[in-house]
Design a protein around this motif. Structure first.
Motif, PDB file in Angstrom:
ATOM      1  N   ALA A 115       0.832  -1.209   0.000  1.00 34.94           N
ATOM      2  CA  ALA A 115       0.000   0.000   0.000  1.00 34.94           C
ATOM      3  C   ALA A 115       0.867   1.259   0.000  1.00 34.94           C
ATOM      4  O   ALA A 115       0.592   2.208  -0.737  1.00 34.94           O
ATOM      5  CB  ALA A 115      -0.927  -0.014   1.214  1.00 34.94           C
ATOM      6  N   ILE A 116       1.922   1.252   0.796  1.00 33.29           N
ATOM      7  CA  ILE A 116       2.828   2.420   0.850  1.00 33.29           C
ATOM      8  C   ILE A 116       3.499   2.636  -0.497  1.00 33.29           C
ATOM      9  O   ILE A 116       3.570   3.765  -1.002  1.00 33.29           O
ATOM     10  CB  ILE A 116       3.862   2.254   1.980  1.00 33.29           C
ATOM     11  CG1 ILE A 116       3.166   2.352   3.343  1.00 33.29           C
ATOM     12  CG2 ILE A 116       4.968   3.291   1.868  1.00 33.29           C
ATOM     13  CD1 ILE A 116       4.049   1.975   4.516  1.00 33.29           C
ATOM     14  N   LEU A 117       3.972   1.555  -1.117  1.00 27.69           N
ATOM     15  CA  LEU A 117       4.612   1.680  -2.426  1.00 27.69           C
ATOM     16  C   LEU A 117       3.633   2.184  -3.484  1.00 27.69           C
ATOM     17  O   LEU A 117       4.001   2.981  -4.357  1.00 27.69           O
ATOM     18  CB  LEU A 117       5.211   0.335  -2.857  1.00 27.69           C
ATOM     19  CG  LEU A 117       6.451  -0.126  -2.078  1.00 27.69           C
ATOM     20  CD1 LEU A 117       6.861  -1.531  -2.523  1.00 27.69           C
ATOM     21  CD2 LEU A 117       7.601   0.850  -2.251  1.00 27.69           C
ATOM     22  N   SER A 118       2.377   1.723  -3.403  1.00 32.33           N
ATOM     23  CA  SER A 118       1.360   2.198  -4.350  1.00 32.33           C
ATOM     24  C   SER A 118       1.102   3.687  -4.171  1.00 32.33           C
ATOM     25  O   SER A 118       0.987   4.435  -5.156  1.00 32.33           O
ATOM     26  CB  SER A 118       0.058   1.425  -4.155  1.00 32.33           C
ATOM     27  OG  SER A 118       0.251   0.072  -4.487  1.00 32.33           O
ATOM     28  N   ILE A 119       1.023   4.129  -2.925  1.00 36.84           N
ATOM     29  CA  ILE A 119       0.799   5.553  -2.649  1.00 36.84           C
ATOM     30  C   ILE A 119       1.977   6.383  -3.135  1.00 36.84           C
ATOM     31  O   ILE A 119       1.803   7.443  -3.754  1.00 36.84           O
ATOM     32  CB  ILE A 119       0.532   5.776  -1.141  1.00 36.84           C
ATOM     33  CG1 ILE A 119      -0.826   5.169  -0.770  1.00 36.84           C
ATOM     34  CG2 ILE A 119       0.571   7.251  -0.780  1.00 36.84           C
ATOM     35  CD1 ILE A 119      -1.092   5.105   0.722  1.00 36.84           C
ATOM     36  N   VAL A 120       3.200   5.922  -2.893  1.00 38.76           N
ATOM     37  CA  VAL A 120       4.394   6.632  -3.368  1.00 38.76           C
ATOM     38  C   VAL A 120       4.388   6.702  -4.889  1.00 38.76           C
ATOM     39  O   VAL A 120       4.689   7.752  -5.483  1.00 38.76           O
ATOM     40  CB  VAL A 120       5.678   5.950  -2.836  1.00 38.76           C
ATOM     41  CG1 VAL A 120       6.915   6.480  -3.534  1.00 38.76           C
ATOM     42  CG2 VAL A 120       5.786   6.139  -1.331  1.00 38.76           C
ATOM     43  N   ASN A 121       4.029   5.600  -5.545  1.00 37.17           N
ATOM     44  CA  ASN A 121       3.974   5.567  -7.000  1.00 37.17           C
ATOM     45  C   ASN A 121       2.948   6.581  -7.528  1.00 37.17           C
ATOM     46  O   ASN A 121       3.212   7.316  -8.487  1.00 37.17           O
ATOM     47  CB  ASN A 121       3.619   4.149  -7.469  1.00 37.17           C
ATOM     48  CG  ASN A 121       3.666   4.009  -8.969  1.00 37.17           C
ATOM     49  OD1 ASN A 121       4.444   4.689  -9.650  1.00 37.17           O
ATOM     50  ND2 ASN A 121       2.836   3.134  -9.503  1.00 37.17           N
ATOM     51  N   ILE A 122       1.791   6.627  -6.899  1.00 38.33           N
ATOM     52  CA  ILE A 122       0.750   7.568  -7.317  1.00 38.33           C
ATOM     53  C   ILE A 122       1.203   9.007  -7.101  1.00 38.33           C
ATOM     54  O   ILE A 122       0.998   9.888  -7.953  1.00 38.33           O
ATOM     55  CB  ILE A 122      -0.561   7.268  -6.569  1.00 38.33           C
ATOM     56  CG1 ILE A 122      -1.117   5.914  -7.035  1.00 38.33           C
ATOM     57  CG2 ILE A 122      -1.589   8.361  -6.776  1.00 38.33           C
ATOM     58  CD1 ILE A 122      -2.226   5.371  -6.176  1.00 38.33           C
ATOM     59  N   LEU A 123       1.856   9.284  -5.977  1.00 39.61           N
ATOM     60  CA  LEU A 123       2.356  10.631  -5.700  1.00 39.61           C
ATOM     61  C   LEU A 123       3.413  11.062  -6.716  1.00 39.61           C
ATOM     62  O   LEU A 123       3.420  12.204  -7.177  1.00 39.61           O
ATOM     63  CB  LEU A 123       2.915  10.719  -4.270  1.00 39.61           C
ATOM     64  CG  LEU A 123       1.884  10.677  -3.136  1.00 39.61           C
ATOM     65  CD1 LEU A 123       2.590  10.629  -1.795  1.00 39.61           C
ATOM     66  CD2 LEU A 123       0.957  11.879  -3.218  1.00 39.61           C
ATOM     67  N   LEU A 124       4.298  10.133  -7.071  1.00 35.40           N
ATOM     68  CA  LEU A 124       5.331  10.455  -8.066  1.00 35.40           C
ATOM     69  C   LEU A 124       4.699  10.749  -9.425  1.00 35.40           C
ATOM     70  O   LEU A 124       5.139  11.658 -10.147  1.00 35.40           O
ATOM     71  CB  LEU A 124       6.344   9.317  -8.182  1.00 35.40           C
ATOM     72  CG  LEU A 124       7.306   9.156  -6.997  1.00 35.40           C
ATOM     73  CD1 LEU A 124       8.159   7.911  -7.180  1.00 35.40           C
ATOM     74  CD2 LEU A 124       8.191  10.392  -6.851  1.00 35.40           C
TER      75      LEU A 124
END
Length: 172
Positions: free
Chosen positions: A20-29
């Protein structure tokens, strides 16, 4: 056992959290780049991956719980029987029947207790008769005395024979 089962899934929960954290970071980037079409597909992909992961995790948990329960039932029943045996109770009941290893173990334990009960019952009868002065009695189940029980059979037989001989000498 339930606590151990719950603890075994901690790593899965941590994995879901990291995903979930990696998905959120990916979306933010992706949002920083301003490419909203790519961001939208990234969100959809992340949600799909997370849902598939959660589905697999839930399925694994259900299967693991069922497997755990299928092993706990015979183990607890056999454990209860062994505790009764430890306390000197030979009338044990094991309802579990199966063609697996637990079923074989349960059947062997029932057979062993039955054989021990036969020896104890026979020795009780035999010694009871001798205590009443009847020394011409013999074992009603000599074939039950196997293994370490053979010495018990020979000891009772010897005691019986010696008492019989002593009484015959007194009568002469």
């Amino acid at each position: 056992m339930n606590d151990k089962f719950k603890k075994s899934f901690v790593s899965i929960y941590v994995g879901v959290g990291i995903l979930a954290i990696l998905s959120i970071v990916n979306i933010l980037l992706l949002s920083l780049n301003g490419d909203f079409a790519l961001m939208r597909s990234g969100i959809i992909g992340s949600v799909i991956v997370a849902l598939i992961f959660l589905l697999c995790m839930s399925l694994c948990r259900v299967v693991a719980k069922d497997l755990s329960n299928s092993m706990l039932v015979p183990i607890r029943e056999i454990q209860t029987a062994i505790q009764k045996l430890h306390n000197g109770e030979l009338d044990i009941e094991i309802a579990y029947e199966s063609k697996d290893e637990f079923g074989e173990l349960a059947e062997e334990l029932k057979d062993a207790c039955g054989k021990m009960k036969a020896v104890v019952s026979d020795a009780d009868y035999w010694l009871g008769e001798m205590s009443e002065g009847r020394f011409n009695v013999t074992s009603s189940a000599p074939n039950s005395y196997v293994g370490d029980f053979k010495t018990l059979y020979y000891s009772i037989t010897t005691l019986n024979d010696q008492m019989n001989a002593t009484l015959q000498q007194i009568q002469e």
